[in-house]
Structure formats: C-alpha cells, structure tokens
Design a protein around this motif. Structure first.
Motif, short mmCIF file in Angstrom:
data_model
loop_
_atom_site.label_atom_id
_atom_site.label_comp_id
_atom_site.label_asym_id
_atom_site.label_seq_id
_atom_site.Cartn_x
_atom_site.Cartn_y
_atom_site.Cartn_z
N GLN A 40 102.05 -80.10 -9.62
CA GLN A 40 101.15 -80.71 -10.00
C GLN A 40 100.42 -80.09 -11.25
O GLN A 40 99.98 -80.85 -12.17
N ALA A 41 100.33 -78.83 -11.16
CA ALA A 41 99.49 -77.95 -12.10
C ALA A 41 100.50 -78.23 -13.41
O ALA A 41 100.23 -78.28 -14.52
N LEU A 42 101.64 -77.90 -13.24
CA LEU A 42 102.74 -78.11 -14.43
C LEU A 42 102.57 -79.48 -15.09
O LEU A 42 102.37 -79.30 -16.29
N ILE A 43 102.60 -80.56 -14.25
CA ILE A 43 102.63 -81.93 -15.05
C ILE A 43 101.18 -82.10 -15.52
O ILE A 43 101.13 -82.81 -16.72
N SER A 160 108.11 -92.43 -15.27
CA SER A 160 107.15 -91.13 -14.68
C SER A 160 107.80 -90.17 -13.84
O SER A 160 107.79 -89.09 -13.99
N SER A 161 108.23 -90.92 -12.72
CA SER A 161 108.75 -90.09 -11.69
C SER A 161 110.23 -89.51 -12.36
O SER A 161 110.32 -88.02 -12.15
N ARG A 162 111.04 -90.14 -13.14
CA ARG A 162 112.02 -89.30 -13.56
C ARG A 162 111.73 -88.31 -14.62
O ARG A 162 112.16 -87.09 -14.97
N ALA A 163 110.64 -88.58 -15.51
CA ALA A 163 110.03 -87.59 -16.54
C ALA A 163 109.62 -86.20 -15.59
O ALA A 163 110.00 -85.33 -15.98
N ALA A 164 108.78 -86.50 -14.61
CA ALA A 164 108.40 -85.45 -13.89
C ALA A 164 109.56 -84.54 -13.41
O ALA A 164 109.51 -83.39 -13.31
N ALA A 165 110.53 -85.18 -12.67
CA ALA A 165 111.65 -84.57 -12.17
C ALA A 165 112.50 -83.54 -13.47
O ALA A 165 112.71 -82.55 -13.23
N LEU A 168 110.25 -80.44 -14.39
CA LEU A 168 110.41 -79.64 -13.08
C LEU A 168 111.69 -79.14 -13.34
O LEU A 168 112.06 -77.95 -13.00
N ALA A 169 112.85 -79.68 -13.21
CA ALA A 169 114.38 -79.35 -13.30
C ALA A 169 114.35 -78.32 -14.78
O ALA A 169 115.01 -77.29 -14.73
N HIS A 170 113.66 -78.44 -15.85
CA HIS A 170 113.54 -77.58 -16.93
C HIS A 170 112.43 -76.64 -16.94
O HIS A 170 112.30 -75.88 -17.82
N SER A 171 111.93 -76.35 -15.96
CA SER A 171 110.72 -75.49 -15.86
C SER A 171 111.19 -74.25 -15.34
O SER A 171 112.27 -73.77 -15.31
#
Length: 188
Positions: A40-43, A160-165, A168-171
């Motif tokens: 959540q903090a990352l987003i 939005s859900s795909r963008a968040a994923a 996170l996958a590239h974090s």
C-alpha cells in the motif's frame, strides 16, 4: 516414577510443538500484514509523482468520499470527532487540511495507476469488461448507475489492479526470512 517422567517429557514436547506451531502462524500473519502495508505504501508513493492541476470537481468529490470513509471508521470504532482531535492534538482546521491532502494524494495515486496501465498497455479488452460487469457485486462495486459509467468503472478497476500488480512485480520489495529470528535480551 519413570512413567511419570516420561509422561511429563511427552507433555512438554507436545507443549513445545504447539508453541512452535503457534509462533510460526503468528509470524506468517505478521509477515502477510507487513507485506500488505508495504505494498500500500509503495502504491501510495505513486501519487507524489503525478503532478499538475486536478479538476476541482474531482478533488471535491474525492474529499467528500474520504470524509465519508473517515466518518464510517469513527462510527465503527465508537469514537467521536472531538475525542479523535484531542488524541491527535489537531484542530478542526488542521484535520480538514490533512484530510484534503490525503484525499488528493490518494486521487493522484489512483490516477498514477491508470497512467501506468496506459503506458504498459494493461487496459482490459471489451470482453474482459463484459465479464467484470457480469460479475458485478453491489457491495464491492457500488450500485449500478448508467451503463457507460459502469463500463468505465469496471475498466478502471481492472486496469488499476493490473498496474498495481505490475508495479509490485517490478519493485524491490523483498520477502521476509522463512523463519522468525528471535533475539534474546542479554543480561547486563
């Protein structure tokens, strides 16, 4: 006497195994909670990178939605507004300023997710939106409005859900250790 000692040893071993299992369960739950907070903090950080003016009507609508969510949380916790302000050490004006800033930050974060979805071509197809609309949940999605508005909301939710994923996958978030590390206090 040996039977008593054996029974005590068995009971202690069972107790130790139960304690170990409970500790592992608690650790797994805490890791899951910590990961959710970190995600959540990352987003949320995305909002700091979405700059430029926002439409006043959109900002105002988001502020009122945040205010409603805040009020619902207060009611759920049986806390009145005056108590909250006292605990936070805030005035009404400071609270409103904080809530406005929070609402704008969340709005910018959501807009950032949509921009990432656009840049990375993560928007759903018409068939995916149709499928989402076929599984509309009034509790999760709100009441149906106009068909075009519902389509837009469904498409934005998927994007939005795909963008968040994707984010996170590239974090650089790393998983916690497999087991908890217990540090024992030293006697001084």
């Amino acid at each position: 006497k040996n039977a008593d000692v054996a029974a005590i040893d068995t009971a202690m071993a069972e107790l130790n195994a139960a304690w170990q299992a409970a500790s592992q369960d608690i650790y797994a739950q805490r890791c899951q909670q910590a990961r959710a907070v970190a995600e959540q903090a990352l987003i949320a950080q995305l909002g700091a990178h979405v700059t430029g003016p926002l439409p006043k009507q959109l900002v105002a609508g988001n502020y009122f939605a945040e205010q409603r969510q805040f009020n619902l949380r207060m009611q759920a916790n049986s806390v009145n507004f005056d108590q909250y302000l006292e605990v936070q050490g805030q005035t009404v004006e400071e609270f409103r300023a904080w809530l406005h800033a929070e609402a704008e930050r969340k709005l910018r974060s959501r807009m950032g997710l949509l921009l990432v979805a656009q840049k990375e071509e993560l928007w759903p197809t018409e068939a995916e939106v149709d499928d989402e609309l076929a599984h509309w949940d009034a509790k999760r999605d709100g009441e149906h409005t106009f068909a075009s508005n519902d389509r837009r909301r469904a498409a934005q939710r998927i994007a939005s859900s795909r963008a968040a994923a994707f984010i996170l996958a590239h974090s650089t978030l790393t998983p916690p250790p497999a087991e908890a590390t217990v540090l024992k206090a030293e006697n001084r």
